[in-house]
Design a protein around this motif. Structure first.
Motif, PDB file in Angstrom:
ATOM      1  N   LYS A 184      57.231  34.736  19.959  1.00 41.89           N
ATOM      2  CA  LYS A 184      57.709  35.130  18.520  1.00 41.89           C
ATOM      3  C   LYS A 184      56.620  36.851  18.613  1.00 41.89           C
ATOM      4  CE  LYS A 184      58.612  32.966  15.391  1.00 41.89           C
ATOM      5  NZ  LYS A 184      58.824  31.908  13.832  1.00 41.89           N
ATOM      6  N   GLU A 185      56.571  37.486  17.597  1.00 40.91           N
ATOM      7  CA  GLU A 185      56.129  38.843  17.104  1.00 40.91           C
ATOM      8  C   GLU A 185      56.554  39.810  18.200  1.00 40.91           C
ATOM      9  OE1 GLU A 185      53.142  38.353  15.293  1.00 40.91           O
ATOM     10  OE2 GLU A 185      53.059  36.899  14.878  1.00 40.91           O
ATOM     11  N   GLN A 233      58.674  42.245  16.011  1.00 35.18           N
ATOM     12  CA  GLN A 233      59.629  41.486  15.326  1.00 35.18           C
ATOM     13  C   GLN A 233      59.908  42.010  14.090  1.00 35.18           C
ATOM     14  OE1 GLN A 233      59.444  38.149  16.980  1.00 35.18           O
ATOM     15  NE2 GLN A 233      60.653  36.495  14.552  1.00 35.18           N
ATOM     16  N   GLU A 234      58.325  42.055  13.051  1.00 36.63           N
ATOM     17  CA  GLU A 234      58.767  42.752  11.491  1.00 36.63           C
ATOM     18  C   GLU A 234      59.053  43.769  11.579  1.00 36.63           C
ATOM     19  OE1 GLU A 234      54.729  39.595  10.564  1.00 36.63           O
ATOM     20  OE2 GLU A 234      54.221  41.389  11.095  1.00 36.63           O
ATOM     21  N   ASP A 237      62.880  43.124  12.746  1.00 35.07           N
ATOM     22  CA  ASP A 237      63.984  42.470  11.490  1.00 35.07           C
ATOM     23  C   ASP A 237      63.950  43.328   9.932  1.00 35.07           C
ATOM     24  OD1 ASP A 237      63.458  40.610  13.230  1.00 35.07           O
ATOM     25  OD2 ASP A 237      62.366  38.666  11.894  1.00 35.07           O
ATOM     26  N   LEU A 240      66.615  46.050  10.581  1.00 35.81           N
ATOM     27  CA  LEU A 240      68.109  45.256  11.166  1.00 35.81           C
ATOM     28  C   LEU A 240      68.333  44.864   9.405  1.00 35.81           C
ATOM     29  CD1 LEU A 240      67.703  42.460  13.676  1.00 35.81           C
ATOM     30  CD2 LEU A 240      68.822  44.130  14.079  1.00 35.81           C
ATOM     31  N   LYS A 241      67.174  44.454   8.406  1.00 30.51           N
ATOM     32  CA  LYS A 241      67.933  44.836   7.202  1.00 30.51           C
ATOM     33  C   LYS A 241      68.778  46.029   7.054  1.00 30.51           C
ATOM     34  CE  LYS A 241      65.179  40.489   5.917  1.00 30.51           C
ATOM     35  NZ  LYS A 241      64.520  40.174   4.938  1.00 30.51           N
ATOM     36  N   ASP A 246      71.730  39.996   9.506  1.00 34.37           N
ATOM     37  CA  ASP A 246      70.625  39.255   8.610  1.00 34.37           C
ATOM     38  C   ASP A 246      69.738  38.580  10.047  1.00 34.37           C
ATOM     39  OD1 ASP A 246      69.276  36.788   7.905  1.00 34.37           O
ATOM     40  OD2 ASP A 246      71.537  35.899   7.209  1.00 34.37           O
ATOM     41  N   PRO A 247      68.526  39.234   9.252  1.00 32.44           N
ATOM     42  CA  PRO A 247      67.724  38.786  11.171  1.00 32.44           C
ATOM     43  C   PRO A 247      67.319  36.908  11.120  1.00 32.44           C
ATOM     44  CG  PRO A 247      66.760  40.431   9.362  1.00 32.44           C
ATOM     45  CD  PRO A 247      67.471  40.336   9.058  1.00 32.44           C
ATOM     46  N   ASP A 248      68.102  36.241  10.717  1.00 36.52           N
ATOM     47  CA  ASP A 248      67.478  34.558  10.458  1.00 36.52           C
ATOM     48  C   ASP A 248      68.793  34.730  11.564  1.00 36.52           C
ATOM     49  OD1 ASP A 248      64.993  35.054   9.249  1.00 36.52           O
ATOM     50  OD2 ASP A 248      66.296  34.196   6.967  1.00 36.52           O
ATOM     51  N   TRP A 251      68.230  36.027  15.788  1.00 36.55           N
ATOM     52  CA  TRP A 251      67.171  34.903  15.828  1.00 36.55           C
ATOM     53  C   TRP A 251      67.629  33.871  15.987  1.00 36.55           C
ATOM     54  CZ3 TRP A 251      64.757  37.678  18.724  1.00 36.55           C
ATOM     55  CH2 TRP A 251      63.725  38.723  18.814  1.00 36.55           C
ATOM     56  N   TYR A 296      77.533  42.768  14.117  1.00 35.35           N
ATOM     57  CA  TYR A 296      76.010  41.406  14.339  1.00 35.35           C
ATOM     58  C   TYR A 296      76.322  40.747  15.555  1.00 35.35           C
ATOM     59  CZ  TYR A 296      75.568  44.539   9.462  1.00 35.35           C
ATOM     60  OH  TYR A 296      75.800  45.479   8.940  1.00 35.35           O
TER      61      TYR A 296
END
Length: 450
Positions: A184-185, A233-234, A237, A240-241, A246-248, A251, A296
């Motif tokens: 991640k990240e 990644q932050e 995300d 994307l918003k 929706d980033p969740d 992923w 998406y």
């Protein structure tokens, strides 16, 4: 090889780098991180090496690396071609892959698909390289065995008006049983140099990500977040918003897509690996590349063996590559907890991960009298030595995973852990089912394992 105390300036371990001269720059960060962890880097093929790091496949002959000592580690997995050869990847039957057809064997299937989908467009791709062109059906070379055709995603999600693709880092720590983690990240995001609209089919630069593509920091939207020191990644995300995604959910799609590919090719990979005496010797770092459409939905493009770890062209990527390597080394145990002279002893291994650390299902195991029962196979009275070693490795990975998120066995809730093996995993190997069941048992004992 004689070991010295770790505090001495003498290097106390050795890595053997298989590389050609022009790979010196390519592997600069690999070399640097190994040295920071106290390894002596050598190119001497006769060295008493502990880790072999190869950029290309080290399996040059049928018997290469089949009988290496148990403590040695190799950064490539036998049979990885089933993941990284594009034609194998797209025809795996995994989810989130646009329909693809190998030539010339799938010609009839392709023409039938064209008849059923008359408005669809297609790209012609090389099996091994990044040659990608939009082609009319009449212009496709059906006789070439070096190419395949794939449905073109006509309405990609755009950021700052440009098509983009993003790559995520995956580590396979074990192939039998299967265990895999997404780091991640840290990730790679690249954009086309030219805005997507107005679209011109003859302008490849509008829809193909090339070597000279724009980098993540060249996106005005992402730059706003990067300027405040958020991770890639932050920042991604948040971007994307800003375009409604929706980033969740994104992923979640990524992880399910990776699992689908791995399970689709699991038996093929293991068939290649079964000739190796110690399959625990092998691990591998990959980069999985994706695009999204304007609804998406995620689409998997390819899996890359030996993903780029050179910052020669883009120095800002140096910290990405070195943090990825740092996380990788911790996860697969290349960064030792203990002084190296003792690292491989059974007593030391037990100190880090003892048999008592891997027990699960206490309510079941107290009454197990039939070792053919699924859960009983994970109990002390039935647990075989081979599986115990795998579980101890998995336990050490849990202790060392840092920013690595488990992809397989998938993350779960305690309620999901109570339901047993999901129907969609019934086709996986018996050993992978056992490791999945073990993670369910650990999840029920401690929610941090879920």
């Amino acid at each position: 090889m004689k070991y010295a105390p770790k505090e001495c300036i003498i290097f106390v371990n050795s890595i053997h780098l298989l590389q050609k001269p022009h790979y010196v720059e390519t592997l600069k960060h690999v070399h640097r991180v190994f040295e920071r962890f106290g390894y002596e880097v050598t190119h001497n093929i006769d060295a008493d090496w502990d880790v072999l790091w190869a950029h290309d496949s080290p399996f040059v002959t049928a018997k290469a690396l089949t009988e290496i000592q148990p403590h040695r580690r190799v950064n490539k997995i036998p049979g990885n071609g089933h993941l990284v050869i594009k034609a194998e990847f797209v025809k795996s039957g995994a989810i989130n892959i646009p329909p693809a057809f190998r030539l010339p064997e799938d010609k009839d299937k392709f023409l039938k698909y064209v008849e059923e989908n008359p408005t669809a467009k297609f790209v012609e791709k090389n099996k091994y390289h990044r040659e990608i062109y939009l082609k009319a059906v009449k212009d496709i070379d059906f006789d070439s065995d070096q190419k395949f055709v794939q449905k073109f995603i006509e309405k990609p999600l755009l950021i700052d008006g440009r098509k983009f693709e993003f790559g995520v880092y995956l580590v396979i720590t074990s192939i039998h049983p299967l265990r895999a983690y997404r780091i991640k990240e840290d990730m790679i995001i690249r954009y086309t140099k030219i805005p997507y609209y107005p679209f011109n089919e003859s302008n490849v630069s509008q829809y193909v990500i090339k070597e000279d593509s724009l980098q993540y920091w060249e996106s005005p939207t992402m730059q706003k977040f990067l300027n405040h020191s958020y991770s890639i990644q932050e920042s991604f995300d948040a971007t994307l918003k800003s375009v409604g995604a929706d980033p969740d959910r994104v992923w979640e799609q990524v992880d399910k897509s990776i699992v689908s590919v791995l399970l689709a090719q699991e038996s093929n990979i293991f068939s290649s690996a079964k000739y190796y005496q110690n399959i625990r010797n092998f691990f591998e770092l990959y980069r999985f590349d994706y695009i999204m459409d304007e609804d998406y939905k995620l689409y998997a493009l390819e899996a890359n063996m030996s993903p780029n770890l050179s910052s020669a062209k883009n120095p800002r990527n140096a910290i990405i590559y070195e943090q990825v390597l740092n996380n990788l080394f911790k996860l697969v145990g290349l960064q030792s907890y203990v002084d190296l002279p003792h690292e491989n002893s059974n007593i030391t291994q037990s100190m880090v991960a003892h048999k008592r650390n891997i027990m699960v299902f206490p309510d079941v195991c107290l009454y197990c009298n039939d070792c053919s029962e699924f859960e009983c196979k994970l109990c002390a009275t039935c647990l075989n030595e081979d599986l115990a070693l795998d579980l101890q490795m998995a336990y050490r990975e849990y202790l060392s995973k840092s920013r690595a998120s488990r992809v397989f066995p998938p993350r779960m809730t305690q309620e999901e852990a109570r339901r047993g093996i999901p129907a969609e995993l019934k086709g996986t190997s018996a050993t992978s089912k056992l490791i999945y069941g073990w993670f369910q048992g650990k999840c029920l004992l401690d929610v941090s394992w879920c």
